[in-house]
Design an enzyme around this catalytic site. Structure first.
Site, short mmCIF file in Angstrom:
data_model
loop_
_atom_site.label_atom_id
_atom_site.label_comp_id
_atom_site.label_asym_id
_atom_site.label_seq_id
_atom_site.Cartn_x
_atom_site.Cartn_y
_atom_site.Cartn_z
NE ARG A 64 -10.92 14.67 -0.67
CZ ARG A 64 -11.51 14.60 0.54
NH1 ARG A 64 -11.20 13.62 1.37
NH2 ARG A 64 -12.38 15.50 0.92
CE1 TYR A 117 10.87 -0.66 -5.78
CE2 TYR A 117 9.34 0.32 -4.21
CZ TYR A 117 10.13 0.42 -5.34
OH TYR A 117 10.17 1.60 -6.03
CG ASP A 196 4.57 -6.17 -2.17
OD1 ASP A 196 4.04 -6.60 -3.21
OD2 ASP A 196 5.29 -5.16 -2.15
CE LYS A 221 6.87 -2.35 -10.26
NZ LYS A 221 6.32 -1.27 -9.43
#
Length: 407
Positions: A64, A117, A196, A221
């Site tokens: 983690r 988005y 972004d 993506k």
């Protein structure tokens, strides 16, 4: 060396793993310390209780906090954007939401570009208000004075920009946005410019070089590029990334070792994939532009001198990219008719993968955006979005052609 050469080996030595030429998958939750003293020193560094010694590397503690696959991946991904540090997340939205939650507090506001988005729009307009945080939208044509006027009376702590915008390919001047951000916030807590960069991937635009403080990606993506994983990333300077990494640790939304390994594989072919996709996109966009059933094409490669968007394009981008949107003559019926008759293109959301995809933003990815905003931004019933893959461009053009003929 160039990043595409370093993607094969940077950050990894085969002797660490029995001579394996590729970094193995470290599918483990925890790591053994050589001694109790070593464990103490690792935790002191991990929790910021002391500064790193010269030449000291963070020790492996628990997946983690850190894992070899993620650490090597983050070092390689940083090369493209020339970032000091990178954090990889379990999804693009977990990367974006972590940045929002770290740098915004109740009573704050953020200026955000429109459109963004659909998931980001939902988080800004539906989730953040529950925490007393206000989103103030702006479009690509607004000036510095207009942005500052919108911010007046609000405690703006972030300027959030998605450029090119999904799904319209609208461009925003990042240097102008950086200039605005520097005039907002306060001395102790200045506003951050977050960009972004998903539409351009880490190859065709580098926001950190144009004034951005942080850059975020849906690594699902272009970075992942094969429609077989979900991931996100945040990159920036060490000071800001320390805050992002700390919150990631306690939210527990880091990517796992298997995802990290897959992303390392994908980085090796990033440039060749994206180069072919861009070449294919130009051919598809040119065909659409000349088709009598197409009303308008949204493709950066068609921008002309004299258009303010062209000036931004030449300043910020090195390529027109592989995303093409267009308005079909008619409305939803005609758009659906086109989509339902595609053979090679897959009717699916997402983008940036090896296969070409097509979708209808108004009823799919951006269906949760308010009707008024969709109308203002041109996300109409006639808009279709295409993500161009690596297939032969003649086959892609033929598929688009035959689907249009069915309308």
């Amino acid at each position: 060396m160039h990043p595409e050469s370093l993607m094969m080996s940077y950050g990894y030595k085969p002797e660490w793993s029995e001579g394996a030429v590729k970094c193995p998958i470290f599918q483990t939750s925890t790591f053994v310390f050589k001694s109790a003293q070593e464990g103490k020193e690792f935790f002191e560094l991990a929790y910021g209780k002391r500064e790193r010694n010269v030449g000291e590397q963070p020790g492996l503690i628990y997946s983690r906090l850190n894992n070899p696959d993620l650490q090597i991946l983050e070092e390689r991904l940083s090369l493209w954007d020339q970032a000091e540090e990178c954090c990889v997340f379990e999804s693009g939205m977990s990367a974006i939401s972590t940045v929002f939650l770290e740098f915004l507090r109740p009573g704050d506001a953020l200026l955000y570009s429109m459109p963004v988005y659909g998931g980001t729009d939902h988080f800004i307009n539906k989730v953040l208000p529950e925490y007393g945080i206000k989103g103030i939208g702006f479009t690509e044509n607004e000036t510095e004075d207009e942005l500052l006027a919108k911010a007046k009376g609000h405690q703006v702590k972030m300027v959030y920009v998605e450029s090119p915008a999904n799904p319209t390919n609208s461009l925003f001047d990042l240097e102008l946005c950086s200039k605005v951000a520097k005039q907002l916030g306060d001395k102790e807590s200045p506003a951050q410019l977050v960009v972004d960069n998903t539409y351009m991937g880490p190859l065709w635009q580098h926001p950190l070089q144009h004034g951005a403080d942080l850059v975020v990606y849906s690594a699902t993506k272009y970075i992942g590029g094969h429609s077989d994983l979900i991931a996100g990333a945040v990159l920036g300077n060490a000071k800001l990334m320390k805050r992002v990494r700390t919150l990631r640790t306690f939210l527990g939304n880091m990517a796992g070792p298997w995802t990290g390994w897959l992303l390392m594989r994908s980085l090796e072919t990033l440039k060749v994939r994206m180069t072919q996709q861009a070449e294919n996109a130009r051919n598809v966009a040119d065909f659409l532009k000349a088709h009598p059933k197409v009303e308008k094409v949204y493709f950066l490669g068609h921008l002309q001198e004299g258009d303010p968007q062209y000036d931004i394009y030449k300043k910020q981008l090195s390529c027109a990219g592989a995303m093409v949107s267009f308005d079909i003559k008619g409305g939803e019926k005609e758009a659906f008719g086109f989509l339902d008759n595609l053979k090679l293109f897959k009717l699916a959301v997402s983008l940036g993968s090896t296969e070409s995809l097509a979708q209808h933003p108004a009823t799919m990815t951006h269906s949760d955006v308010s009707d008024a905003d969709r109308k203002m931004l041109g996300i109409s019933e006639k808009l279709v979005r295409l993500s161009i893959g690596v297939e032969h461009y003649e086959d892609l053009v033929a598929d688009v052609s035959q689907a249009l003929e069915q309308v």
